[in-house]
Write a protein that holds these residues in place. Structure first.
Motif, PDB file in Angstrom:
ATOM      1  N   HIS A 211       0.844  -1.202   0.000  1.00 60.87           N
ATOM      2  CA  HIS A 211       0.000   0.000   0.000  1.00 60.87           C
ATOM      3  C   HIS A 211       0.876   1.247   0.000  1.00 60.87           C
ATOM      4  O   HIS A 211       1.939   1.272   0.614  1.00 60.87           O
ATOM      5  CB  HIS A 211      -0.925   0.024   1.214  1.00 60.87           C
ATOM      6  N   THR A 213       1.279   4.021   1.685  1.00 56.57           N
ATOM      7  CA  THR A 213       0.896   4.620   2.966  1.00 56.57           C
ATOM      8  C   THR A 213       1.463   6.024   3.149  1.00 56.57           C
ATOM      9  O   THR A 213       1.032   6.751   4.046  1.00 56.57           O
ATOM     10  CB  THR A 213       1.391   3.739   4.125  1.00 56.57           C
ATOM     11  N   GLY A 214       2.432   6.372   2.336  1.00 57.24           N
ATOM     12  CA  GLY A 214       3.076   7.664   2.485  1.00 57.24           C
ATOM     13  C   GLY A 214       4.247   7.661   3.442  1.00 57.24           C
ATOM     14  O   GLY A 214       4.883   8.699   3.671  1.00 57.24           O
ATOM     15  N   SER A 215       4.589   6.478   3.971  1.00 57.25           N
ATOM     16  CA  SER A 215       5.665   6.403   4.972  1.00 57.25           C
ATOM     17  C   SER A 215       7.018   6.767   4.375  1.00 57.25           C
ATOM     18  O   SER A 215       7.831   7.440   5.013  1.00 57.25           O
ATOM     19  CB  SER A 215       5.715   5.006   5.599  1.00 57.25           C
ATOM     20  N   GLU A 223       6.799  14.617   0.636  1.00 58.31           N
ATOM     21  CA  GLU A 223       5.340  14.732   0.591  1.00 58.31           C
ATOM     22  C   GLU A 223       4.935  15.833  -0.386  1.00 58.31           C
ATOM     23  O   GLU A 223       5.501  16.927  -0.396  1.00 58.31           O
ATOM     24  CB  GLU A 223       4.803  15.039   1.989  1.00 58.31           C
ATOM     25  N   LYS A 292      10.219  -4.428   2.154  1.00 61.71           N
ATOM     26  CA  LYS A 292       9.697  -3.060   2.107  1.00 61.71           C
ATOM     27  C   LYS A 292       9.656  -2.488   0.687  1.00 61.71           C
ATOM     28  O   LYS A 292       9.009  -1.466   0.441  1.00 61.71           O
ATOM     29  CB  LYS A 292      10.546  -2.151   2.991  1.00 61.71           C
ATOM     30  N   ASP A 295       6.269  -1.565  -1.049  1.00 55.17           N
ATOM     31  CA  ASP A 295       5.658  -0.353  -0.500  1.00 55.17           C
ATOM     32  C   ASP A 295       6.337   0.899  -1.054  1.00 55.17           C
ATOM     33  O   ASP A 295       5.674   1.905  -1.332  1.00 55.17           O
ATOM     34  CB  ASP A 295       5.760  -0.355   1.029  1.00 55.17           C
ATOM     35  N   LYS A 298       5.137   1.458  -4.649  1.00 51.86           N
ATOM     36  CA  LYS A 298       3.747   1.928  -4.660  1.00 51.86           C
ATOM     37  C   LYS A 298       3.640   3.433  -4.450  1.00 51.86           C
ATOM     38  O   LYS A 298       2.672   4.064  -4.894  1.00 51.86           O
ATOM     39  CB  LYS A 298       2.949   1.198  -3.582  1.00 51.86           C
ATOM     40  N   GLU A 299       4.623   4.016  -3.755  1.00 55.81           N
ATOM     41  CA  GLU A 299       4.560   5.443  -3.452  1.00 55.81           C
ATOM     42  C   GLU A 299       5.110   6.317  -4.583  1.00 55.81           C
ATOM     43  O   GLU A 299       5.021   7.541  -4.516  1.00 55.81           O
ATOM     44  CB  GLU A 299       5.289   5.731  -2.140  1.00 55.81           C
TER      45      GLU A 299
END
Length: 403
Positions: A211, A213-215, A223, A292, A295, A298-299
């Protein structure tokens, strides 16, 4: 059957080849085969927490016997040292195989590069009367000649002799694209009966559950940015100067950034190059773990694949499949011979251009940046294409037929 997998790359080292070989080993094990992997001791491309960690020479991991062999340095060293290390490597590998392997080998699969490891396949084939499959990813020494790494005529003849013997000794030679198959037929006079196109696969399950998640955006302070991601080995073959030059042209578009995640011999030079341009839109970060990685991808807004135009072989970098599996659009800057151009066109998952002009790269970057409304469709197209052509079980089915 008892399968011996010979490879320089295996986790916990982070490389597309490592993941490919682990997925092959685990899938074959799940199908009832006995699997032993002999590989180099982990020294390179490790996450920060694993650097300096000690690993057992022999271990059993997920039902797979893993033999890790200490070798001379062969990454992040000069090319003379790398060549010497690779020539010695088969003999060190063979000694450890003799020490730990107690069962007869039915199938030996050798991943190349490094090409000299094909000598291990020959040794096992002779000793155990095994079938020998040579999995060719990069066509050596041609790729080294093209990049200007290998230019001594005597060394070229020597490595071409090793290459010729490797092809002669293998029962089957697998390549990851039709272009590579045709190259070996036309340039190396390999019989088409011996050659088999086995697409590099990808396990899509981790990407389905990943996902955005923006982490990572938060961790890297990105961001609100439009992220072009390159993740992988950063070496001379990748030709990432093009990306730095493109970033310099695009510095006025405040939300565009280029995130380069990985390591390699060219990383420090490229970082200095970005610093000389005073760029704040190029971000370098170390490798992330295999777990990781989905993820991270995905970002990203767009995944970048890049290869120097000095390459003359039809190579398809494995990272492109990760982007497609994550439903991320792809932007590729490749040598004209690469099969990536056809792949992206057929999959309709993004754009590609020949990596000989950063101005063309800039135009494509702006084009896909301005097509924000189409990015989701490009990503979905890529995922569907991977599912139909490169899903792990489909490709291992084809490998198993060679047994």
């Amino acid at each position: 059957m008892n399968v011996l997998l010979v490879t320089d790359a295996y986790p916990p080292e982070i490389r597309s080849a490592s993941h490919l070989m682990q997925e092959m080993a685990e899938e074959l094990r799940s199908r009832g085969h006995g699997v032993t992997v002999v590989t180099s001791y982990p020294q390179y491309n490790l996450t920060t927490e694993l650097q300096g960690k000690a690993f057992d020479e022999f271990s059993v991991e997920n039902g797979i016997n893993v033999i890790r062999v200490r070798t001379l340095p062969h990454h992040k060293v000069n090319f003379v040292m790398r060549g010497v290390s690779q020539l010695i490597m088969p003999y060190i590998f063979s000694s450890k195989i003799n020490k730990y392997l107690t069962t007869k080998v039915d199938i030996v699969i050798v991943y190349s590069p490094p090409l000299p490891l094909a000598m291990v396949g020959k040794m096992i084939k002779t000793k155990c009367r095994s079938k020998f499959i040579l999995n060719v990813q990069d066509i050596f020494p041609q790729n080294a000649i093209d990049l200007g790494i290998l230019n001594n005529p005597y060394l070229i003849k020597f490595f071409e002799w090793i290459e010729r013997k490797a092809y002669e000794n293998a029962d089957k030679i697998t390549v990851h694209s039709e272009g590579n198959k045709n190259f070996l037929i036309q340039k190396k006079q390999i019989s088409s009966d011996k050659l088999y196109t086995l697409y590099n696969w990808i396990d899509i399950r981790p990407y389905r559950t990943a996902h955005a998640t923006g982490s990572f955006r938060k961790k890297y302070e990105l961001e609100g940015k439009f992220i072009f991601l390159f993740a992988g080995v950063i070496g001379p073959s990748q030709g990432l100067d093009l990306i730095i030059k493109a970033a310099n042209e695009l510095r006025e578009i405040s939300d565009i950034c280029f995130l380069l995640v990985g390591d390699g011999t060219d990383k420090s030079r490229l970082a200095r190059m970005a610093e000389s341009y005073a760029l704040n839109n190029v971000i370098f970060k170390p490798f992330v773990s295999k777990e990781k990685y989905p993820d991270l991808v995905k970002e990203a807004d767009v995944g970048i694949v890049c290869l120097s135009n000095r390459n003359k072989t039809p190579v398809v970098p494995g990272k492109i499949l990760g982007y497609m599996a994550a439903s991320v659009p792809v932007l590729a800057f490749m040598n004209k011979e690469s099969d990536v151009h056809l792949l992206i066109k057929e999959a309709e998952c993004g754009y590609s251009a020949v990596s000989d002009d950063y101005k063309k790269a800039v135009n494509l970057i702006i084009k896909i940046y301005n097509e924000k409304g189409k990015l989701k469709q490009y990503g979905e197209n890529g995922f569907k294409y991977v599912l139909n052509h490169y899903e792990k079980s489909v490709c291992i089915d084809n490998l198993e037929k060679l047994f």
